[in-house]
Design an enzyme around this catalytic site. Structure first.
Site, mmCIF file in Angstrom:
data_model
loop_
_atom_site.group_PDB
_atom_site.id
_atom_site.type_symbol
_atom_site.label_atom_id
_atom_site.label_comp_id
_atom_site.label_asym_id
_atom_site.label_seq_id
_atom_site.Cartn_x
_atom_site.Cartn_y
_atom_site.Cartn_z
ATOM 1 N N HIS A 106 71.086 7.752 10.991
ATOM 2 C CA HIS A 106 71.878 8.853 10.437
ATOM 3 C C HIS A 106 70.904 10.006 10.146
ATOM 4 O O HIS A 106 69.736 9.765 9.831
ATOM 5 C CB HIS A 106 72.518 8.350 9.136
ATOM 6 N N ASP B 120 67.740 1.931 4.924
ATOM 7 C CA ASP B 120 68.913 2.741 4.619
ATOM 8 C C ASP B 120 70.094 1.768 4.521
ATOM 9 O O ASP B 120 70.605 1.289 5.543
ATOM 10 C CB ASP B 120 69.117 3.776 5.734
ATOM 11 N N GLN C 23 75.358 1.651 4.677
ATOM 12 C CA GLN C 23 76.488 0.914 5.273
ATOM 13 C C GLN C 23 76.391 -0.589 5.057
ATOM 14 O O GLN C 23 77.356 -1.301 5.310
ATOM 15 C CB GLN C 23 76.568 1.205 6.787
ATOM 16 N N LYS D 262 80.512 4.766 -1.157
ATOM 17 C CA LYS D 262 80.884 3.955 0.012
ATOM 18 C C LYS D 262 81.203 2.517 -0.393
ATOM 19 O O LYS D 262 81.380 1.643 0.451
ATOM 20 C CB LYS D 262 79.742 3.969 1.041
ATOM 21 N N CYS E 143 76.916 12.231 12.328
ATOM 22 C CA CYS E 143 75.553 12.557 11.851
ATOM 23 C C CYS E 143 74.507 11.712 12.575
ATOM 24 O O CYS E 143 73.487 11.341 11.986
ATOM 25 C CB CYS E 143 75.435 12.380 10.334
HETATM 26 N N1 7TS Z 1 72.900 6.590 6.015
HETATM 27 C C1 7TS Z 1 73.935 6.041 6.657
HETATM 28 C C2 7TS Z 1 73.707 4.857 7.544
HETATM 29 C C3 7TS Z 1 75.205 6.584 6.482
HETATM 30 O O1 7TS Z 1 76.241 6.022 7.122
HETATM 31 C C4 7TS Z 1 75.385 7.707 5.646
HETATM 32 C C5 7TS Z 1 76.711 8.368 5.482
HETATM 33 C C6 7TS Z 1 74.271 8.206 4.971
HETATM 34 C C7 7TS Z 1 73.039 7.628 5.185
HETATM 35 C C8 7TS Z 1 74.379 9.327 3.996
HETATM 36 O O2 7TS Z 1 75.111 8.940 2.891
HETATM 37 P P1 7TS Z 1 75.410 10.001 1.727
HETATM 38 O O3 7TS Z 1 76.202 9.237 0.731
HETATM 39 O O4 7TS Z 1 74.106 10.480 1.246
HETATM 40 O O5 7TS Z 1 76.200 11.101 2.377
HETATM 41 N N2 7TS Z 1 77.596 8.175 6.554
HETATM 42 C C9 7TS Z 1 78.751 8.833 6.765
HETATM 43 C C10 7TS Z 1 79.601 8.539 7.821
HETATM 44 O O6 7TS Z 1 79.397 7.655 8.660
HETATM 45 N N3 7TS Z 1 80.664 9.363 7.774
HETATM 46 O O7 7TS Z 1 80.522 10.174 6.727
HETATM 47 C C11 7TS Z 1 79.339 9.867 6.088
#
Ligand code: 7TS
Length: 426
Positions: A131, A209, A212, A235, A376
């Protein structure tokens, strides 16, 4: 709240759904089918109640006052920190740092650890499925110190890492391996434990990371033997604006602060300051107190169900969805591993000749919420030479009938586009 049941029994999805008021609403006159859980999950009533109760009865700033409300707020926030620590198998709650999200957690490491510990010629090993949140911070840090980024390749549409390349890519120049545990675009679950072993053998640290994975699988930092773990509350049923960085104590102690301000100091003079103890050294300013407390409630909710059960439920849904998509759309391109043991509840696909944005817009008319686009993960999309994918992602409240609703809606998309077999994948 879900009852404490035997962990082997399936989830009582009907009971769980009653805790999520949003699941009863309609979109374009149709019952909502929410399949965008990798972006953010919906929130259960106990969490919504915790937020309002806090503002109605407990609101105060933390760590600052001797008055009762402030002491109560501090105790509640620290209790939530303890719940997070227990959830990821971290023995020391002071190694759990509250941030805004996964992105901020990774940036914290990129600023406070990488800029101090990396020098010209050093390397950071990533993968092609990261990501942007686990790529761009390393691009910036590498540029600042003259380090290089290397990438473990992704094999192809089945979305596995080409592990045969690791021994070549991981050298004495590698100072950090930063890798997603579960891909948000492919669903692939990466062999983090093995990569941690390889990283440590090469003298490198490993950042996972977990955006997920932590919401969907049992994740224990000791078991993974990682050095950093980043994830987001939103999430995993929690509120937006709360993230976590966990790291080994000795690493955090050797790191400089990320942001300066209130709460992160011990003593301040006109020209310098000394730092507070962990975790406060990395929590400058008033934190998201309500969010952290509510996150604790979300963790209680997940633990009550059991993470093994959640994983089993999502494997079943992913398997059901993959089979249904293949059976109904023989020309569909599916991304990610075919084996549900190697993937989470994320199913990415393309219908030949139909742009994923058209897919997303049309299924939305039927109340079906999916994510479309590059997710992303532009490096991965460029590798596959596609603009993006359509992605359905599941959580504890999803049911096979919702996959059926997606299939029916996709059949409509196919009828509308009547895509001839020769049209390319977008
Ligand atoms: N890393 C992974 C693997 C992610 O899926 C996401 C967000 C992030 C980092 C960033 O997370 P945040 O909470 O800092 O925004 N992924 C997604 C997605 O798949 N659709 O919207 C956000």
């Amino acid at each position: 709240m879900p009852q404490n049941g035997l962990k082997k029994e399936p989830l009582d999805v009907q009971k769980i759904r009653k805790d999520f008021p949003i699941l009863s609403r309609k979109v374009h006159g149709q019952p909502l089918v929410y399949l965008d859980n990798a972006a953010t999950t919906q929130k259960p009533l106990p969490l919504i109640c915790a937020l309002t109760t806090y503002y109605q009865l407990n609101n105060a700033n933390v760590h600052r006052g001797v008055h009762t409300l402030s002491e109560e707020a501090t105790a509640q926030m620290e209790e939530a920190r303890g719940k997070v620590a227990k959830f990821i198998g971290a023995e020391d709650p002071a190694t759990v740092i509250f941030t805004r999200n996964t992105t901020e957690s990774i940036n914290l490491v990129a600023f406070s650890w990488a800029r101090k510990n990396l020098k010209e010629g050093d390397e950071i090993l990533l993968t092609e499925m990261e990501h942007h949140s686990n790529l761009v911070p390393w691009q910036l840090a590498a540029k600042a110190v003259g380090a290089k980024l290397r990438f473990i390749p992704v094999t192809g549409h089945e979305g596995l890492l080409d592990l045969s390349q690791v021994s070549k890519l991981l050298t004495d120049k590698t100072k950090l391996v930063a890798i997603t545990h579960m891909s948000n675009a492919l669903g692939t679950i990466n062999p983090v434990k093995e990569l941690a072993k390889a990283a440590h053998a090469a003298g490198a640290l490993i950042l996972v990371d977990g955006a997920q994975s932590v919401p969907h699988l049992p994740v224990r930092v000791k078991d993974l033997d990682c050095d950093f773990l980043a994830f987001s509350a939103h999430k995993m049923l929690g509120p937006t604006g709360v993230g976590v960085l966990w790291a080994r104590r000795e690493i955090l102690e050797a790191m400089d602060p990320f942001l300066g301000g209130g709460d992160m100091i011990s003593q301040v003079w006109k020209d310098h300051a000394t730092w507070n103890e962990l975790p406060y050294k990395f929590e400058a300013g008033t934190p998201n107190i309500t969010g952290a407390i509510a996150f604790g409630v979300a963790i209680d909710y997940l633990e009550e169900i059991g993470m093994e059960k959640i994983r089993a439920h999502e494997m079943e849904l992913a398997g059901y969805a993959l089979t249904a998509l293949k059976d109904n759309f023989p020309r569909m391109v599916l991304y990610g591993p075919a084996d549900v043991a190697l993937r989470g509840g994320v199913v990415s696909f393309n219908l030949p000749g139909v742009h994923p944005h058209d897919v997303g817009t049309i299924v939305d008319q039927d109340g079906v919420a999916i994510r479309v686009g590059h997710h992303c993960c532009q490096v991965l999309m460029k590798k596959f030479d596609i603009a993006g994918t359509a992605r359905a992602s599941f959580y504890i409240y999803n049911e096979p009938r919702e996959v059926d609703a997606l299939i029916r809606s996709l059949q409509k998309v196919e009828r509308l586009f009547k895509a001839p077999a020769s049209l390319p994948v977008p």
